[in-house]
Write a protein that holds these residues in place. Sequence first.
Motif, PDB file in Angstrom:
ATOM      1  N   LEU A  87       0.848  -1.180   0.000  1.00 47.15           N
ATOM      2  CA  LEU A  87       0.000   0.000   0.000  1.00 47.15           C
ATOM      3  C   LEU A  87       0.889   1.237   0.000  1.00 47.15           C
ATOM      4  O   LEU A  87       1.686   1.429   0.920  1.00 47.15           O
ATOM      5  N   VAL A  88       0.756   2.056  -1.019  1.00 47.40           N
ATOM      6  CA  VAL A  88       1.590   3.255  -1.156  1.00 47.40           C
ATOM      7  C   VAL A  88       0.685   4.466  -1.343  1.00 47.40           C
ATOM      8  O   VAL A  88      -0.120   4.508  -2.275  1.00 47.40           O
ATOM      9  N   ALA A  89       0.820   5.436  -0.435  1.00 50.35           N
ATOM     10  CA  ALA A  89       0.039   6.666  -0.538  1.00 50.35           C
ATOM     11  C   ALA A  89       0.915   7.778  -1.096  1.00 50.35           C
ATOM     12  O   ALA A  89       2.088   7.896  -0.741  1.00 50.35           O
ATOM     13  N   THR A  90       0.337   8.582  -1.975  1.00 54.46           N
ATOM     14  CA  THR A  90       1.054   9.729  -2.536  1.00 54.46           C
ATOM     15  C   THR A  90       0.185  10.981  -2.419  1.00 54.46           C
ATOM     16  O   THR A  90      -1.032  10.895  -2.235  1.00 54.46           O
ATOM     17  N   TYR A  91       0.846  12.148  -2.558  1.00 56.43           N
ATOM     18  CA  TYR A  91       0.127  13.417  -2.466  1.00 56.43           C
ATOM     19  C   TYR A  91       0.628  14.370  -3.536  1.00 56.43           C
ATOM     20  O   TYR A  91       1.837  14.472  -3.789  1.00 56.43           O
ATOM     21  N   ASN A  92      -0.322  15.035  -4.175  1.00 55.68           N
ATOM     22  CA  ASN A  92      -0.020  16.046  -5.179  1.00 55.68           C
ATOM     23  C   ASN A  92      -0.420  17.400  -4.603  1.00 55.68           C
ATOM     24  O   ASN A  92      -1.608  17.690  -4.451  1.00 55.68           O
ATOM     25  N   SER A  93       0.555  18.231  -4.262  1.00 54.33           N
ATOM     26  CA  SER A  93       0.265  19.509  -3.617  1.00 54.33           C
ATOM     27  C   SER A  93      -0.463  20.475  -4.548  1.00 54.33           C
ATOM     28  O   SER A  93      -1.208  21.350  -4.085  1.00 54.33           O
ATOM     29  N   ALA A  94      -0.273  20.321  -5.855  1.00 53.20           N
ATOM     30  CA  ALA A  94      -0.933  21.217  -6.806  1.00 53.20           C
ATOM     31  C   ALA A  94      -2.438  20.968  -6.854  1.00 53.20           C
ATOM     32  O   ALA A  94      -3.237  21.908  -6.963  1.00 53.20           O
ATOM     33  N   THR A  95      -2.832  19.704  -6.766  1.00 54.73           N
ATOM     34  CA  THR A  95      -4.257  19.352  -6.823  1.00 54.73           C
ATOM     35  C   THR A  95      -4.860  19.148  -5.441  1.00 54.73           C
ATOM     36  O   THR A  95      -6.077  19.031  -5.316  1.00 54.73           O
ATOM     37  N   ALA A  96      -3.990  19.068  -4.408  1.00 55.38           N
ATOM     38  CA  ALA A  96      -4.420  18.802  -3.029  1.00 55.38           C
ATOM     39  C   ALA A  96      -5.138  17.460  -2.920  1.00 55.38           C
ATOM     40  O   ALA A  96      -6.013  17.280  -2.074  1.00 55.38           O
TER      41      ALA A  96
END
Length: 523
Positions: free
Chosen positions: A476-485
């Motif tokens: 399980l890998v979580a990622t985050y895109n700060s541009a799209t929140a």
Amino acid sequence: MKKIFIIGIVILLCGLITTSCLKDEGNYDYLDLGNFYVDTVDKQVNFSIKQFSILEVNSNLIYDGNKSDLKFNWSLYDESSYIVAKSKYPLEESSGITREDLKSFSIAETENLSVEITAEPDTYILEFSAVNIDNEFAATMTYNVTVESAIGSGLLVMYKAVDAGVIDLDIVSSPVLNSGVTEVSYVRNTYTRANPLTPLTGNPRMCLAVLESVYVATDEDAKRLSDLDMTIADDFENIFLTPPSTKDFHIFSDAAVINDGKLYKRTGWGGIAFLGPTSMIGDDYYAAPFVIAAYGGNAALYDQENMRFLYSDSWAGYAVPVSANGTHFSFSNTGKKMIYTAKGYDPKGIVGSAPYIYNYGYFSIFRNPVDDGARYLYAYIVDTYSESGYTTSAAFDLSSCTEITNAEFWAFGERGPVVYYATTEKIYQMNYTLDSGVIGSSEVWTPGVDEEITCMKLFKYDGISLANSAKDKYLLVATYNSATAKGKLYLLEADIVTGVLSAEPAAVYEFSGKIADVDFIES
């Protein structure tokens, strides 16, 4: 004369036998049943549904006659009340229930089922029957139905909507982990909807579904929630028998937690409140935020200040130093600070037989007291009642592993020699065996453009009604895109023995924030 008579009788009998072998041209009435059965080939037999939702099941009935001659019935009943097999229901004397009582559990009298399920959360048998009114011939089929709470079962995802500063919990149900569902579904914002006047503050740290409860912790607070509707069952102060003055909560099981460097345990009798803090006679400690579940329900922990392993009996209110003499390193003085600890794959630490198999092999990552970037892997086994019987399996320098200094996330397999570590940008697989040591690492996965890794762990549950256990099968890998929140949760299928990841994700789920932790909730 007598001889001639006998010969005549024989000839007559032969004639009768010959006649019986000829085609019967008589005009008789026969009952032509034709096709009358339930088609089960490649059909769904396990269903999961939330309470008060509509359960829809196609009967898959094959019948050549006029269906207006049939009487249909669907019955739902608790599987613990019956032995589900043909003509094998318990005797009335032993259970008080007969097959005739099944009509009391009737929920529909239609060919195909579409009905609201109000039964309380539990596991049930769903039985379909079609009976010919004229001759009482019947076709039947049974299914397994799991009725979940309104929250349901699935991946419990804790995240923070960064722009709004709101911490929340979503639940995603997926066919990948539950054979009873056919498509992905979400239950969004379960915490804020259940507790609109009591927001979680700080930054999310961890979540754990255990003992009909859900624990959530931030770097400022912790709460126990009801797993039925996510309402607050206990604030931080009521989680403990004697509330700590500092809120620095790390939970790893239903038996023990670390708060502000101290161990708190439940009693052997169970109960909700944690007791403690666990003390040391004539000494003191500050525990790393990891609890090591040792044999017999006992706990081991690591003292960061004195760089040593400690032990606490499940019934004791105190801890003592581990006295075992390790071969690969010293339990009483490692000379290092602990970064991470989890169960790992060590065949010598696995005891018992199916379905009661227990793993007491642990792997810990260490650094030097003054962090110079060096990292170490220590393996050990806690499979005895007495801490004096603990043994070591390995002590490896990880300097050959790429970007090991920047590793922020770790995941250890328990069914094969698999170790992953990750920076915010890449995931690596450690190449090692306990016999020969660590021989470097390999880059195995990178997130999408503008995505940073925020969480990584191996799935540690069997799943629900799956043909094979899903434990260690999905990274399980979580990622985050700060541009799209927006946050994403990737399920990367992994070979449980080699750790090789599939080329494409088994599933990808999206969330409205930065994911901090993931667990599995089964209501």
